[in-house]
Write a protein that holds these residues in place. Structure first.
Motif, PDB file in Angstrom:
ATOM      1  N   MET A   1       0.848  -1.161   0.000  1.00 29.14           N
ATOM      2  CA  MET A   1       0.000   0.000   0.000  1.00 29.14           C
ATOM      3  C   MET A   1       0.904   1.238   0.000  1.00 29.14           C
ATOM      4  SD  MET A   1      -3.039   0.897   2.664  1.00 29.14           S
ATOM      5  CE  MET A   1      -4.431  -0.026   2.106  1.00 29.14           C
ATOM      6  N   SER A   2       0.625   2.156  -0.883  1.00 29.84           N
ATOM      7  CA  SER A   2       1.465   3.346  -0.996  1.00 29.84           C
ATOM      8  C   SER A   2       0.957   4.445  -0.058  1.00 29.84           C
ATOM      9  CB  SER A   2       1.500   3.833  -2.441  1.00 29.84           C
ATOM     10  OG  SER A   2       0.209   4.225  -2.845  1.00 29.84           O
ATOM     11  N   TRP A   3       1.757   5.466   0.118  1.00 27.49           N
ATOM     12  CA  TRP A   3       1.443   6.501   1.100  1.00 27.49           C
ATOM     13  C   TRP A   3       0.193   7.320   0.756  1.00 27.49           C
ATOM     14  CZ3 TRP A   3       1.500  11.658  -0.059  1.00 27.49           C
ATOM     15  CH2 TRP A   3       2.138  12.027  -1.248  1.00 27.49           C
ATOM     16  N   PRO A   4      -0.162   7.581  -0.527  1.00 24.98           N
ATOM     17  CA  PRO A   4      -1.417   8.331  -0.774  1.00 24.98           C
ATOM     18  C   PRO A   4      -2.645   7.582  -0.269  1.00 24.98           C
ATOM     19  CG  PRO A   4      -0.051   8.371  -2.741  1.00 24.98           C
ATOM     20  CD  PRO A   4       0.576   7.414  -1.779  1.00 24.98           C
ATOM     21  N   TRP A   5      -2.636   6.254  -0.390  1.00 20.72           N
ATOM     22  CA  TRP A   5      -3.780   5.476   0.089  1.00 20.72           C
ATOM     23  C   TRP A   5      -3.867   5.504   1.617  1.00 20.72           C
ATOM     24  CZ3 TRP A   5      -7.244   4.832  -3.322  1.00 20.72           C
ATOM     25  CH2 TRP A   5      -6.903   4.639  -4.662  1.00 20.72           C
ATOM     26  N   ILE A   6      -2.755   5.514   2.265  1.00 18.88           N
ATOM     27  CA  ILE A   6      -2.741   5.596   3.729  1.00 18.88           C
ATOM     28  C   ILE A   6      -3.285   6.955   4.178  1.00 18.88           C
ATOM     29  CG2 ILE A   6      -1.240   5.647   5.759  1.00 18.88           C
ATOM     30  CD1 ILE A   6       0.512   3.573   4.299  1.00 18.88           C
ATOM     31  N   VAL A   7      -2.900   8.018   3.462  1.00 16.74           N
ATOM     32  CA  VAL A   7      -3.396   9.354   3.785  1.00 16.74           C
ATOM     33  C   VAL A   7      -4.909   9.416   3.549  1.00 16.74           C
ATOM     34  CG1 VAL A   7      -3.307  11.786   3.087  1.00 16.74           C
ATOM     35  CG2 VAL A   7      -1.186  10.479   3.332  1.00 16.74           C
TER      36      VAL A   7
END
Length: 77
Positions: A1-7
């Motif tokens: 999972m990349s950081w934009p999805w976490i945000v």
């Protein structure tokens, strides 16, 4: 999972938390604690029933015993 999805996930959680805050604070907040404490105090109260005639006579005796600022009518000129 990349950081934009976490945000985006974190923002979604924040939006849901903000939308549900009034309901959650009603259960967990300071007002809810005061309400629960008041309900506990009220649960301990009880109604004491007495004979109404005794109460009426007691009130009449108390009213007759109160001092008044007027002189009795028989003493007026």
């Amino acid at each position: 999972m990349s950081w934009p999805w976490i945000v985006l996930l974190a923002l979604g959680v924040l939006v849901v938390a903000a939308a549900e805050w009034p309901r959650v604070s009603g259960v967990l907040g300071a007002d809810a604690r005061r309400r629960r404490d008041r309900e506990r105090r009220k649960a301990k109260l009880r109604v004491v029933r007495t004979d109404d005639d005794d109460f009426v006579e007691s009130v009449r005796r108390d009213l007759d015993a109160l001092p008044t600022t007027e002189e009795p009518r028989s003493k007026r000129p």
